[in-house]
Design a protein around this motif. Structure first.
Motif, PDB file in Angstrom:
ATOM      1  N   GLY A  23       0.849  -1.191   0.000  1.00 14.26           N
ATOM      2  CA  GLY A  23       0.000   0.000   0.000  1.00 14.26           C
ATOM      3  C   GLY A  23       0.883   1.238   0.000  1.00 14.26           C
ATOM      4  O   GLY A  23       1.929   1.272   0.652  1.00 14.26           O
ATOM      5  N   TYR A  24       0.441   2.237  -0.787  1.00 17.55           N
ATOM      6  CA  TYR A  24       1.225   3.481  -0.855  1.00 17.55           C
ATOM      7  C   TYR A  24       0.267   4.665  -0.693  1.00 17.55           C
ATOM      8  O   TYR A  24       0.216   5.556  -1.522  1.00 17.55           O
ATOM      9  N   GLY A  25      -0.501   4.605   0.419  1.00 19.79           N
ATOM     10  CA  GLY A  25      -1.512   5.631   0.670  1.00 19.79           C
ATOM     11  C   GLY A  25      -1.153   6.453   1.894  1.00 19.79           C
ATOM     12  O   GLY A  25      -0.004   6.854   2.083  1.00 19.79           O
ATOM     13  N   ASN A  26      -2.156   6.677   2.733  1.00 21.74           N
ATOM     14  CA  ASN A  26      -1.992   7.562   3.907  1.00 21.74           C
ATOM     15  C   ASN A  26      -0.792   7.195   4.762  1.00 21.74           C
ATOM     16  O   ASN A  26      -0.015   8.063   5.163  1.00 21.74           O
ATOM     17  N   GLN A  27      -0.646   5.906   5.075  1.00 26.31           N
ATOM     18  CA  GLN A  27       0.470   5.458   5.913  1.00 26.31           C
ATOM     19  C   GLN A  27       1.633   4.915   5.090  1.00 26.31           C
ATOM     20  O   GLN A  27       2.796   5.068   5.468  1.00 26.31           O
ATOM     21  N   GLY A  28       1.322   4.248   3.963  1.00 28.69           N
ATOM     22  CA  GLY A  28       2.375   3.565   3.207  1.00 28.69           C
ATOM     23  C   GLY A  28       3.484   4.496   2.767  1.00 28.69           C
ATOM     24  O   GLY A  28       4.666   4.219   2.987  1.00 28.69           O
ATOM     25  N   LEU A  47       2.052  -3.285  -4.656  1.00 23.33           N
ATOM     26  CA  LEU A  47       0.726  -2.799  -5.045  1.00 23.33           C
ATOM     27  C   LEU A  47       0.128  -3.761  -6.049  1.00 23.33           C
ATOM     28  O   LEU A  47       0.859  -4.436  -6.785  1.00 23.33           O
ATOM     29  N   ARG A  48      -1.205  -3.789  -6.095  1.00 27.41           N
ATOM     30  CA  ARG A  48      -1.834  -4.664  -7.084  1.00 27.41           C
ATOM     31  C   ARG A  48      -1.607  -4.064  -8.483  1.00 27.41           C
ATOM     32  O   ARG A  48      -1.425  -2.832  -8.606  1.00 27.41           O
ATOM     33  N   PRO A  49      -1.633  -4.912  -9.511  1.00 25.15           N
ATOM     34  CA  PRO A  49      -1.382  -4.407 -10.862  1.00 25.15           C
ATOM     35  C   PRO A  49      -2.368  -3.290 -11.216  1.00 25.15           C
ATOM     36  O   PRO A  49      -3.543  -3.371 -10.878  1.00 25.15           O
ATOM     37  N   GLY A  50      -1.861  -2.256 -11.871  1.00 25.67           N
ATOM     38  CA  GLY A  50      -2.720  -1.141 -12.288  1.00 25.67           C
ATOM     39  C   GLY A  50      -2.977  -0.122 -11.199  1.00 25.67           C
ATOM     40  O   GLY A  50      -3.753   0.809 -11.381  1.00 25.67           O
ATOM     41  N   SER A  51      -2.333  -0.279 -10.054  1.00 23.85           N
ATOM     42  CA  SER A  51      -2.577   0.634  -8.930  1.00 23.85           C
ATOM     43  C   SER A  51      -2.137   2.056  -9.252  1.00 23.85           C
ATOM     44  O   SER A  51      -1.072   2.283  -9.832  1.00 23.85           O
ATOM     45  N   ALA A  52      -2.979   2.996  -8.814  1.00 23.31           N
ATOM     46  CA  ALA A  52      -2.678   4.412  -9.056  1.00 23.31           C
ATOM     47  C   ALA A  52      -1.426   4.848  -8.301  1.00 23.31           C
ATOM     48  O   ALA A  52      -0.734   5.786  -8.707  1.00 23.31           O
ATOM     49  N   PRO A  82      -6.106  -0.885   3.137  1.00 27.60           N
ATOM     50  CA  PRO A  82      -7.324  -0.880   3.963  1.00 27.60           C
ATOM     51  C   PRO A  82      -7.545  -2.171   4.766  1.00 27.60           C
ATOM     52  O   PRO A  82      -7.405  -3.288   4.252  1.00 27.60           O
ATOM     53  N   ASP A  83      -7.946  -1.972   6.027  1.00 25.89           N
ATOM     54  CA  ASP A  83      -8.125  -3.099   6.957  1.00 25.89           C
ATOM     55  C   ASP A  83      -9.046  -4.171   6.394  1.00 25.89           C
ATOM     56  O   ASP A  83      -8.789  -5.367   6.549  1.00 25.89           O
ATOM     57  N   GLU A  84     -10.122  -3.719   5.751  1.00 25.56           N
ATOM     58  CA  GLU A  84     -11.141  -4.676   5.307  1.00 25.56           C
ATOM     59  C   GLU A  84     -10.681  -5.507   4.110  1.00 25.56           C
ATOM     60  O   GLU A  84     -11.318  -6.479   3.742  1.00 25.56           O
ATOM     61  N   GLU A  85      -9.551  -5.143   3.496  1.00 26.71           N
ATOM     62  CA  GLU A  85      -8.989  -5.887   2.357  1.00 26.71           C
ATOM     63  C   GLU A  85      -7.931  -6.902   2.832  1.00 26.71           C
ATOM     64  O   GLU A  85      -7.511  -7.785   2.083  1.00 26.71           O
ATOM     65  N   GLN A  86      -7.458  -6.708   4.062  1.00 28.82           N
ATOM     66  CA  GLN A  86      -6.241  -7.415   4.470  1.00 28.82           C
ATOM     67  C   GLN A  86      -6.390  -8.931   4.529  1.00 28.82           C
ATOM     68  O   GLN A  86      -5.478  -9.663   4.137  1.00 28.82           O
TER      69      GLN A  86
HETATM   70  N1  LIG Z   1      -4.863   6.706   7.763  1.00 30.02           N
HETATM   71  C1  LIG Z   1      -3.936   6.798   8.711  1.00 30.02           C
HETATM   72  O1  LIG Z   1      -3.228   7.796   8.807  1.00 30.02           O
HETATM   73  C2  LIG Z   1      -3.691   5.638   9.674  1.00 30.02           C
HETATM   74  C3  LIG Z   1      -3.172   5.877  10.965  1.00 30.02           C
HETATM   75  C4  LIG Z   1      -2.804   4.783  11.753  1.00 30.02           C
HETATM   76  C5  LIG Z   1      -3.012   3.490  11.288  1.00 30.02           C
HETATM   77  N2  LIG Z   1      -3.580   3.298  10.054  1.00 30.02           N
HETATM   78  C6  LIG Z   1      -3.726   1.932   9.546  1.00 30.02           C
HETATM   79  O2  LIG Z   1      -2.837   1.802   8.447  1.00 30.02           O
HETATM   80  C7  LIG Z   1      -3.365   0.866   7.501  1.00 30.02           C
HETATM   81  C8  LIG Z   1      -3.468   1.541   6.152  1.00 30.02           C
HETATM   82  O3  LIG Z   1      -4.408   2.600   6.241  1.00 30.02           O
HETATM   83  P1  LIG Z   1      -4.315   3.795   5.206  1.00 30.02           P
HETATM   84  O4  LIG Z   1      -5.307   4.837   5.652  1.00 30.02           O
HETATM   85  O5  LIG Z   1      -2.877   4.167   5.009  1.00 30.02           O
HETATM   86  O6  LIG Z   1      -4.845   3.040   3.892  1.00 30.02           O
HETATM   87  P2  LIG Z   1      -5.134   3.711   2.487  1.00 30.02           P
HETATM   88  O7  LIG Z   1      -4.423   5.018   2.324  1.00 30.02           O
HETATM   89  O8  LIG Z   1      -6.601   3.714   2.236  1.00 30.02           O
HETATM   90  O9  LIG Z   1      -4.462   2.631   1.522  1.00 30.02           O
HETATM   91  C9  LIG Z   1      -4.468   2.863   0.166  1.00 30.02           C
HETATM   92  C10 LIG Z   1      -3.319   2.128  -0.464  1.00 30.02           C
HETATM   93  O10 LIG Z   1      -3.533   0.720  -0.352  1.00 30.02           O
HETATM   94  C11 LIG Z   1      -3.490   0.163  -1.658  1.00 30.02           C
HETATM   95  N3  LIG Z   1      -4.336  -1.011  -1.748  1.00 30.02           N
HETATM   96  C12 LIG Z   1      -5.675  -1.080  -1.708  1.00 30.02           C
HETATM   97  N4  LIG Z   1      -6.084  -2.328  -1.843  1.00 30.02           N
HETATM   98  C13 LIG Z   1      -4.961  -3.080  -2.001  1.00 30.02           C
HETATM   99  C14 LIG Z   1      -4.726  -4.458  -2.225  1.00 30.02           C
HETATM  100  N5  LIG Z   1      -5.758  -5.287  -2.303  1.00 30.02           N
HETATM  101  N6  LIG Z   1      -3.444  -4.880  -2.329  1.00 30.02           N
HETATM  102  C15 LIG Z   1      -2.406  -4.000  -2.237  1.00 30.02           C
HETATM  103  N7  LIG Z   1      -2.581  -2.672  -2.045  1.00 30.02           N
HETATM  104  C16 LIG Z   1      -3.838  -2.238  -1.939  1.00 30.02           C
HETATM  105  C17 LIG Z   1      -3.987   1.288  -2.542  1.00 30.02           C
HETATM  106  O11 LIG Z   1      -3.605   1.036  -3.863  1.00 30.02           O
HETATM  107  P3  LIG Z   1      -4.664   1.119  -5.091  1.00 30.02           P
HETATM  108  O12 LIG Z   1      -4.200   2.307  -5.871  1.00 30.02           O
HETATM  109  O13 LIG Z   1      -4.457  -0.167  -5.799  1.00 30.02           O
HETATM  110  O14 LIG Z   1      -6.035   1.270  -4.540  1.00 30.02           O
HETATM  111  C18 LIG Z   1      -3.250   2.465  -1.926  1.00 30.02           C
HETATM  112  O15 LIG Z   1      -1.897   2.504  -2.313  1.00 30.02           O
HETATM  113  C19 LIG Z   1      -4.709   0.428   8.079  1.00 30.02           C
HETATM  114  O16 LIG Z   1      -4.495  -0.744   8.816  1.00 30.02           O
HETATM  115  C20 LIG Z   1      -5.094   1.573   8.979  1.00 30.02           C
HETATM  116  O17 LIG Z   1      -6.010   1.199  10.007  1.00 30.02           O
HETATM  117  C21 LIG Z   1      -3.905   4.333   9.232  1.00 30.02           C
END
Ligand SMILES: NC(=O)c1ccc[n+]([C@@H]2O[C@H](COP(=O)([O-])OP(=O)(O)OC[C@H]3O[C@@H](n4cnc5c(N)ncnc54)[C@H](OP(=O)(O)O)[C@@H]3O)[C@@H](O)[C@H]2O)c1
Length: 328
Positions: A23-28, A47-52, A82-86
């Motif tokens: 994952g390369y989003g909020n935390q990644g 990341l999964r193929p085609g990921s933004a 996302p937790d629900e995907e894990q």
């Molecule tokens: N948000 C926070 O600041 C925060 C704080 C503390 C803890 N956490 C925890 O950190 C974890 C991540 O949360 P987040 O908010 O960082 O998540 P997020 O930003 O929503 O994650 C999005 C990233 O996950 C990738 N992703 C989605 N589905 C995937 C899959 N099936 N396989 C591989 N990559 C996939 C997305 O790529 P695509 O482009 O493919 O969708 C995107 O790069 C969670 O467990 C959350 O509870 C988050």
């Protein structure tokens, strides 16, 4: 409660491991950048193929691979999507490929607390949960600071899970400010409760309700916005800096008297009863069941609630105030 700092961690340990960030989003992204700046060299993004996110990760200088390939390559696989995907990704892509004795790391305890993932017996399983959003994790790190993290070990198969968790937390910057030990259950339940009862559920609802009350009574939306939303940041900063009791020193007697008249008429005994009900729903798994059902249906409830928030008149007031003033 013992608090761990950089001196309590072996900063070299995490640098000896191959780390895959899923994952390369909020935390990644912030976690990957902090780890690299802390000297972790063997670091890849999965990341999964085609990921933004792939383009952004490559632009930041990281190699990108698929989750199954990352599981076969890494010593530590960090679950930052996302937790629900894990559970599905673990079952289908990680479990068959993870190297013997590898570590599975989480930033939130949900998948383990609710047994959505039952990790292979040979794995180390630990949690490092920064207490704040990824943007703050990165910003504080760049200022030679950090965010406090909670850490926990669910399974220590190799004998080094705890040291690895502390080393990982230190590399995120949390060793500079403090890392506190907890359990997956405590971190998860307290976080899920707080999200609903205080932070993301209650505070925005309170702001909307205050704004609506003033506007319905004929006040201008701009004034209602300044009163009910802008000042929330100021009070949050004050509470953070001084605590709730001392914060009162910085407000007028009028404001303090207002607090005494209004506070417990809004947060009533019924509110506290509802908070206990929310906590029960978290602990008995019904909240997580609803979350997963919504995810499986394509997020109808989440999408509807985003649309309601976007359409609320407070957003138009915000846009107008931004145009009219120089305040960001
Ligand atoms: N948000 C926070 O600041 C925060 C704080 C503390 C803890 N956490 C925890 O950190 C974890 C991540 O949360 P987040 O908010 O960082 O998540 P997020 O930003 O929503 O994650 C999005 C990233 O996950 C990738 N992703 C989605 N589905 C995937 C899959 N099936 N396989 C591989 N990559 C996939 C997305 O790529 P695509 O482009 O493919 O969708 C995107 O790069 C969670 O467990 C959350 O509870 C988050």
């Amino acid at each position: 409660m013992r608090v761990y700092f950089e001196a309590d961690a072996d900063p070299g340990l995490i640098r000896t491991r191959k780390i895959a960030i899923l994952g390369y989003g909020n935390q990644g992204r912030p976690q990957a950048l902090n780890l690299r700046d802390s000297g972790v060299e063997e670091l890849r993004i999965a990341l999964r193929p085609g990921s933004a996110g792939a383009e952004r990760a490559r632009a930041d200088g990281f190699d990108v691979m698929t989750p199954d390939a990352a599981a076969g390559w890494a010593d530590v696989v960090v679950m930052l999507f996302p937790d629900e995907e894990q559970a599905r990704v673990y079952r289908e892509e990680l479990a068959p490929n993870l190297r013997p004795g590898a570590a599975l790391a989480f930033a939130h305890g949900l998948a383990i607390r609710f047994a959505l993932i039952e990790p292979r017996p040979d794995l180390d399983v630990f949690l490092v949960a920064p207490k704040g959003p990824g943007t703050a994790l990165r910003e504080e790190y760049l200022k030679d600071g950090g965010l406090i993290s909670l850490f926990a070990v669910h399974k220590d198969s190799t004998g080094s899970a705890r040291a690895l968790a502390l080393s990982y937390a230190a590399a995120l910057g949390s060793g500079r400010v403090g890392t506190l030990e907890t359990s997956f259950a405590e971190e998860c339940e307290a976080d899920l409760f707080n999200e609903q009862a205080v932070l993301w559920g209650a505070i925005p609802e309170l702001i909307h309700a205050g704004f609506d009350t003033l506007v319905e009574a004929g006040f201008s939306p701009e004034v209602a916005y300044l009163e009910c939303l802008t000042e929330v940041k100021l009070i949050a900063d004050l509470i953070h800096a001084r605590g709730i009791a001392d914060m009162r020193e910085a407000i007028s007697n009028t404001a303090e008297f207002g607090a005494l008249k209004g506070g417990d008429r809004i947060i009533t005994a019924d509110t506290r009863t509802e908070m206990r009900r929310i906590l029960r729903e978290v602990r008995n798994g019904s909240f997580v069941k609803d979350l997963i059902a919504d995810a499986e249906a394509g997020y109808p409830l989440l999408k509807a609630s985003r649309a309601v928030a976007a359409a609320h008149p407070i957003e138009a007031a915000r846009a107008r105030l931004r145009d009219l003033t120089k305040q960001p």
